[in-house]
Design a protein around this motif. Sequence first.
Motif, PDB file in Angstrom:
ATOM      1  N   LEU A  89       0.830  -0.874   0.399  1.00 23.96           N
ATOM      2  CA  LEU A  89       0.028  -0.131  -0.217  1.00 23.96           C
ATOM      3  C   LEU A  89       1.112   1.020  -0.086  1.00 23.96           C
ATOM      4  O   LEU A  89       0.465   2.154   0.010  1.00 23.96           O
ATOM      5  N   GLY A  90       2.168   0.765   0.427  1.00 23.87           N
ATOM      6  CA  GLY A  90       3.228   2.712   0.155  1.00 23.87           C
ATOM      7  C   GLY A  90       3.335   2.417  -0.761  1.00 23.87           C
ATOM      8  O   GLY A  90       4.172   3.565  -1.106  1.00 23.87           O
ATOM      9  N   TYR A  91       3.423   1.676  -2.631  1.00 27.34           N
ATOM     10  CA  TYR A  91       3.568   1.730  -3.151  1.00 27.34           C
ATOM     11  C   TYR A  91       2.545   3.285  -4.074  1.00 27.34           C
ATOM     12  O   TYR A  91       1.581   3.020  -3.294  1.00 27.34           O
ATOM     13  N   PRO A  92       3.112   4.351  -4.900  1.00 26.57           N
ATOM     14  CA  PRO A  92       2.383   5.484  -5.346  1.00 26.57           C
ATOM     15  C   PRO A  92       0.114   4.505  -6.077  1.00 26.57           C
ATOM     16  O   PRO A  92       1.043   3.243  -6.308  1.00 26.57           O
ATOM     17  N   SER A 116       0.404   1.876  -9.306  1.00 27.07           N
ATOM     18  CA  SER A 116       1.989   1.532  -9.460  1.00 27.07           C
ATOM     19  C   SER A 116       1.836  -0.036  -9.558  1.00 27.07           C
ATOM     20  O   SER A 116       1.422  -0.851  -9.067  1.00 27.07           O
ATOM     21  N   VAL A 117       3.315  -0.323 -10.100  1.00 30.46           N
ATOM     22  CA  VAL A 117       2.850  -1.938 -10.068  1.00 30.46           C
ATOM     23  C   VAL A 117       3.206  -2.723  -9.292  1.00 30.46           C
ATOM     24  O   VAL A 117       3.554  -3.801  -8.667  1.00 30.46           O
ATOM     25  N   GLY A 118       4.197  -1.332  -7.842  1.00 36.51           N
ATOM     26  CA  GLY A 118       4.155  -2.025  -6.682  1.00 36.51           C
ATOM     27  C   GLY A 118       2.898  -2.105  -6.062  1.00 36.51           C
ATOM     28  O   GLY A 118       2.661  -3.186  -5.149  1.00 36.51           O
ATOM     29  N   ARG A 119       2.192  -2.127  -6.942  1.00 37.49           N
ATOM     30  CA  ARG A 119       0.408  -2.544  -6.070  1.00 37.49           C
ATOM     31  C   ARG A 119      -0.189  -3.232  -6.323  1.00 37.49           C
ATOM     32  O   ARG A 119      -0.972  -4.147  -5.432  1.00 37.49           O
ATOM     33  N   LEU A 120       0.534  -4.405  -7.246  1.00 36.73           N
ATOM     34  CA  LEU A 120       0.405  -5.280  -8.468  1.00 36.73           C
ATOM     35  C   LEU A 120       1.107  -6.755  -7.725  1.00 36.73           C
ATOM     36  O   LEU A 120       0.641  -7.754  -8.129  1.00 36.73           O
ATOM     37  N   ALA A 178       8.932  -1.297  -9.054  1.00 38.25           N
ATOM     38  CA  ALA A 178       8.204  -1.218  -8.663  1.00 38.25           C
ATOM     39  C   ALA A 178       6.839   0.166  -8.607  1.00 38.25           C
ATOM     40  O   ALA A 178       5.909   0.137  -8.543  1.00 38.25           O
ATOM     41  N   GLU A 179       8.131   1.225  -9.112  1.00 35.05           N
ATOM     42  CA  GLU A 179       7.621   2.902  -9.051  1.00 35.05           C
ATOM     43  C   GLU A 179       6.723   3.091 -10.264  1.00 35.05           C
ATOM     44  O   GLU A 179       6.296   3.653 -11.327  1.00 35.05           O
ATOM     45  N   ASP A 180       7.210   1.667 -11.415  1.00 33.04           N
ATOM     46  CA  ASP A 180       6.294   1.822 -12.769  1.00 33.04           C
ATOM     47  C   ASP A 180       4.971   2.358 -12.981  1.00 33.04           C
ATOM     48  O   ASP A 180       3.704   1.674 -11.816  1.00 33.04           O
ATOM     49  N   ASP A 181       5.071   2.461 -13.804  1.00 34.32           N
ATOM     50  CA  ASP A 181       3.224   2.706 -14.420  1.00 34.32           C
ATOM     51  C   ASP A 181       2.344   1.291 -14.482  1.00 34.32           C
ATOM     52  O   ASP A 181       3.014   0.618 -14.652  1.00 34.32           O
ATOM     53  N   GLN A 182       1.377   1.209 -13.867  1.00 36.55           N
ATOM     54  CA  GLN A 182       0.901  -0.061 -14.075  1.00 36.55           C
ATOM     55  C   GLN A 182       0.370  -0.269 -15.791  1.00 36.55           C
ATOM     56  O   GLN A 182       0.488  -1.181 -16.161  1.00 36.55           O
ATOM     57  N   GLU A 183       0.174   0.342 -16.610  1.00 37.55           N
ATOM     58  CA  GLU A 183      -0.307   0.713 -18.177  1.00 37.55           C
ATOM     59  C   GLU A 183       0.792   0.220 -18.804  1.00 37.55           C
ATOM     60  O   GLU A 183       1.493  -0.423 -19.385  1.00 37.55           O
ATOM     61  N   PRO A 211       9.217 -10.348 -12.688  1.00 34.00           N
ATOM     62  CA  PRO A 211       9.853 -10.094 -11.481  1.00 34.00           C
ATOM     63  C   PRO A 211       9.622  -8.092 -11.676  1.00 34.00           C
ATOM     64  O   PRO A 211       9.641  -8.263 -12.222  1.00 34.00           O
ATOM     65  N   VAL A 212       9.735  -7.589 -10.219  1.00 29.83           N
ATOM     66  CA  VAL A 212       9.569  -6.624  -9.873  1.00 29.83           C
ATOM     67  C   VAL A 212      11.006  -5.936  -8.862  1.00 29.83           C
ATOM     68  O   VAL A 212      10.650  -6.869  -7.470  1.00 29.83           O
TER      69      VAL A 212
END
Length: 463
Positions: free
Chosen positions: A128-131, A134-138, A212-217, A232-233
């Motif tokens: 949840l700490g990732y923007p 962002s990929v980090g959320r996924l 991890a900070e990359d946009d999900q798109e 991998p992230v």
Amino acid sequence: MALELEEISLQQKFDEVIASENKLQIQDFLNNQNISDVADLIYNNEDFENQIISHLSIHRAVSVFKILELPTQKRIIQDLPPFKTAELLNELPPDDRTSFLSELPGNAVRELIKTLNPDERKITLSLLGYPENSVGRLMTPDYVYVYEYDSVEDVFNTIRRYAKSSETIDVLYVLNDKGELLDDIRIKDFIMASPDKKVSDLMDGRFISLHAEDDQEVASEVFKMNNRVALPVVSKSNKLLGIITIDDVLWVAEEEYSEDMQKIGGTQALDEPYLEMPLFKLFRKRIGWLVVLFLGEMFTATAMGYFEDEIQKAVVLALFIPLIISSGGNTGSQASTLIIQAMAVGEITISNWWRVIRRELIQGIMLGTVLGLIGFTRVIIWAKILPGLYGAHEVLIGLTVGFSLVGVVLWGTLSGSMLPMILKRCGADPAVSSAPFVATLVDVTGLIIYFSVAYLFLQGILL
């Protein structure tokens, strides 16, 4: 028909089992159904949705909960007993749990996080700490990794030990002692290798990773280009943080597509299902663009006022105003939709603007010529059928209409195709150059083109 009968039969069996109030019988019935069938039972029996979830084994309950729509998930979590809520949330994969919690109000998230065990709570707070978006959320931390100095036999021992809790074992990730990602290797390569072979012997150093900070798109595009089921992230220092799987990316793609379709329709993206959104919130989502478009259309009235004298001199010109501006708006909306869709799937980029403008220039002339010929023919035919309808200058009026259509359609295709690319270049969402917005823009300019062409053909005659 057969599918409908099967659904009716399933519903009838469910009604009978529920009516029996026999907990063991209910559990056996639900645990023997397909996950998708249980989800359908929940949708069709809202009054029993918590009872259905409660009677499922925890692993099947998690599998069903993951595929339910967000409003249904919210109702279930709200009404489940606290111990069952804790059990369900703790068993949910971290990525699915994070996705669900990110849709809830902050106070609800705080209360639900308290129900997690320490390890799951730590993972969830980290994700949840990732923007947002962002990929980090996924990503999920449930994956299998090995070390470069391991043997193939060691790898299979690791798989036996940890694969049960892993999201996927199609690909294994090779790390060094610092936790840095060195490679990813498909499991079939280990199966084909001899047991005493080292992991380092199978490595080629060619791997694709996300940050991890990359946009999900970005993740969606990478998956599409590389035909992978998981990626991998990593952190900025190349430490392996987790993996992202194709099912999460497909969900993101569907969500992005829905948002783009809503924006193209001239409204803000809805962050809740249509039927679940409060009326005033839905009103706020829609009114903004309607006001902007309405103010834009006021310029159309201003343009018509500017040409008022010309309209009074040649009232016949007013008859064709709706025809002219609607043709321009339709072609502009058509071009805008095509370009937005092509940009969304990566078929074109901003660097292709010159190729796009050349193609649309040719398309505009071709489309405008066809519509112009139809418009000219229509004027001439009507003038023959109804003599005097357009006065004694029907040919000049026909030419005015025909050439105006060529100009307006050409302008519509150019503006409709370029506006999304200009917005993208400025860092805005191309989808906001929605069809209604392009149509409004072309309406105003279409009038100017129409009356300019009218001056050319009718000056000194009707004007």
